[in-house]
Design a protein around this motif. Sequence first.
Motif, PDB file in Angstrom:
ATOM      1  N   ALA A  60     -16.487 -38.772  -7.861  1.00  0.00           N
ATOM      2  CA  ALA A  60     -17.226 -37.641  -7.290  1.00  0.00           C
ATOM      3  C   ALA A  60     -16.701 -37.349  -5.888  1.00  0.00           C
ATOM      4  CB  ALA A  60     -18.721 -37.941  -7.246  1.00  0.00           C
ATOM      5  N   ILE A  61     -16.566 -36.063  -5.586  1.00  0.00           N
ATOM      6  CA  ILE A  61     -16.164 -35.609  -4.263  1.00  0.00           C
ATOM      7  C   ILE A  61     -17.202 -34.616  -3.759  1.00  0.00           C
ATOM      8  CG2 ILE A  61     -13.702 -36.030  -4.599  1.00  0.00           C
ATOM      9  CD1 ILE A  61     -13.334 -33.122  -5.355  1.00  0.00           C
ATOM     10  N   TYR A  62     -17.258 -34.426  -2.454  1.00  0.00           N
ATOM     11  CA  TYR A  62     -18.214 -33.470  -1.894  1.00  0.00           C
ATOM     12  C   TYR A  62     -17.509 -32.534  -0.912  1.00  0.00           C
ATOM     13  CZ  TYR A  62     -18.268 -36.174   2.441  1.00  0.00           C
ATOM     14  OH  TYR A  62     -17.896 -36.806   3.598  1.00  0.00           O
ATOM     15  N   GLY A  63     -18.096 -31.393  -0.728  1.00  0.00           N
ATOM     16  CA  GLY A  63     -17.635 -30.430   0.263  1.00  0.00           C
ATOM     17  C   GLY A  63     -18.822 -29.877   1.022  1.00  0.00           C
ATOM     18  N   GLU A  64     -18.649 -29.720   2.312  1.00  0.00           N
ATOM     19  CA  GLU A  64     -19.693 -29.136   3.152  1.00  0.00           C
ATOM     20  C   GLU A  64     -19.130 -27.895   3.829  1.00  0.00           C
ATOM     21  OE1 GLU A  64     -20.591 -32.409   5.746  1.00  0.00           O
ATOM     22  OE2 GLU A  64     -22.150 -33.133   4.402  1.00  0.00           O
ATOM     23  N   GLY A  65     -19.931 -26.836   3.865  1.00  0.00           N
ATOM     24  CA  GLY A  65     -19.434 -25.627   4.491  1.00  0.00           C
ATOM     25  C   GLY A  65     -20.461 -24.525   4.514  1.00  0.00           C
ATOM     26  N   LYS A  66     -19.930 -23.335   4.787  1.00  0.00           N
ATOM     27  CA  LYS A  66     -20.767 -22.141   4.858  1.00  0.00           C
ATOM     28  C   LYS A  66     -20.295 -21.162   3.799  1.00  0.00           C
ATOM     29  CE  LYS A  66     -21.658 -22.553   9.777  1.00  0.00           C
ATOM     30  NZ  LYS A  66     -21.575 -21.907  11.089  1.00  0.00           N
ATOM     31  N   GLY A  67     -21.229 -20.704   2.993  1.00  0.00           N
ATOM     32  CA  GLY A  67     -20.919 -19.744   1.945  1.00  0.00           C
ATOM     33  C   GLY A  67     -21.630 -18.430   2.180  1.00  0.00           C
ATOM     34  N   PRO A  68     -21.529 -17.526   1.230  1.00  0.00           N
ATOM     35  CA  PRO A  68     -22.140 -16.211   1.385  1.00  0.00           C
ATOM     36  C   PRO A  68     -23.675 -16.241   1.385  1.00  0.00           C
ATOM     37  CG  PRO A  68     -21.080 -16.406  -0.763  1.00  0.00           C
ATOM     38  CD  PRO A  68     -20.752 -17.639   0.005  1.00  0.00           C
ATOM     39  N   TYR A  69     -24.274 -17.322   0.874  1.00  0.00           N
ATOM     40  CA  TYR A  69     -25.733 -17.389   0.786  1.00  0.00           C
ATOM     41  C   TYR A  69     -26.340 -18.499   1.623  1.00  0.00           C
ATOM     42  CZ  TYR A  69     -24.554 -14.440  -3.131  1.00  0.00           C
ATOM     43  OH  TYR A  69     -24.029 -13.439  -3.912  1.00  0.00           O
ATOM     44  N   GLY A  70     -25.546 -19.155   2.462  1.00  0.00           N
ATOM     45  CA  GLY A  70     -26.073 -20.227   3.299  1.00  0.00           C
ATOM     46  C   GLY A  70     -25.050 -21.332   3.479  1.00  0.00           C
ATOM     47  N   SER A  71     -25.515 -22.453   3.981  1.00  0.00           N
ATOM     48  CA  SER A  71     -24.629 -23.589   4.204  1.00  0.00           C
ATOM     49  C   SER A  71     -25.221 -24.833   3.564  1.00  0.00           C
ATOM     50  CB  SER A  71     -24.415 -23.807   5.701  1.00  0.00           C
ATOM     51  OG  SER A  71     -25.640 -24.083   6.344  1.00  0.00           O
ATOM     52  N   GLY A  72     -24.371 -25.839   3.373  1.00  0.00           N
ATOM     53  CA  GLY A  72     -24.856 -27.079   2.790  1.00  0.00           C
ATOM     54  C   GLY A  72     -23.742 -27.894   2.186  1.00  0.00           C
ATOM     55  N   ARG A  73     -24.137 -28.824   1.337  1.00  0.00           N
ATOM     56  CA  ARG A  73     -23.210 -29.760   0.693  1.00  0.00           C
ATOM     57  C   ARG A  73     -23.240 -29.581  -0.813  1.00  0.00           C
ATOM     58  NH1 ARG A  73     -22.770 -36.345   1.083  1.00  0.00           N
ATOM     59  NH2 ARG A  73     -21.615 -35.846   2.962  1.00  0.00           N
ATOM     60  N   SER A  74     -22.063 -29.537  -1.418  1.00  0.00           N
ATOM     61  CA  SER A  74     -21.924 -29.503  -2.868  1.00  0.00           C
ATOM     62  C   SER A  74     -21.205 -30.764  -3.313  1.00  0.00           C
ATOM     63  CB  SER A  74     -21.109 -28.293  -3.314  1.00  0.00           C
ATOM     64  OG  SER A  74     -21.796 -27.114  -3.072  1.00  0.00           O
ATOM     65  N   VAL A  75     -21.690 -31.367  -4.383  1.00  0.00           N
ATOM     66  CA  VAL A  75     -21.046 -32.555  -4.954  1.00  0.00           C
ATOM     67  C   VAL A  75     -20.457 -32.183  -6.310  1.00  0.00           C
ATOM     68  CG1 VAL A  75     -21.375 -34.917  -5.768  1.00  0.00           C
ATOM     69  CG2 VAL A  75     -22.594 -34.122  -3.737  1.00  0.00           C
TER      70      VAL A  75
END
Length: 83
Positions: A60-75
């Motif tokens: 599993a890998i994760y990414g944190e950032g800012k997208g068009p609908y907000g920010s946060g972490r995706s795994v």
Amino acid sequence: MTAYFAVRSGETCNFPMRIPGAMLSSGVSQKPAHGTLRQINVTTFRYTAASGYKGNDTFAIYGEGKGPYGSGRSVMTVNATIE
């Protein structure tokens, strides 16, 4: 998120993680059991399957950032088939 790919035993596969917007950081949440995983840069990882092993592996890998609908972490859970 879940991703799938196949790789030959002992071979390497570069694996990019893309999100809409800006990726600020990323990393490994869970290491693979039957290979090695190396982070190349903020969006790309390199998986190398263990030589001689054939079967399945998961990491599993994760990414944190800012997208068009907000920010946060995706795994992303990645399922590899080693042939």
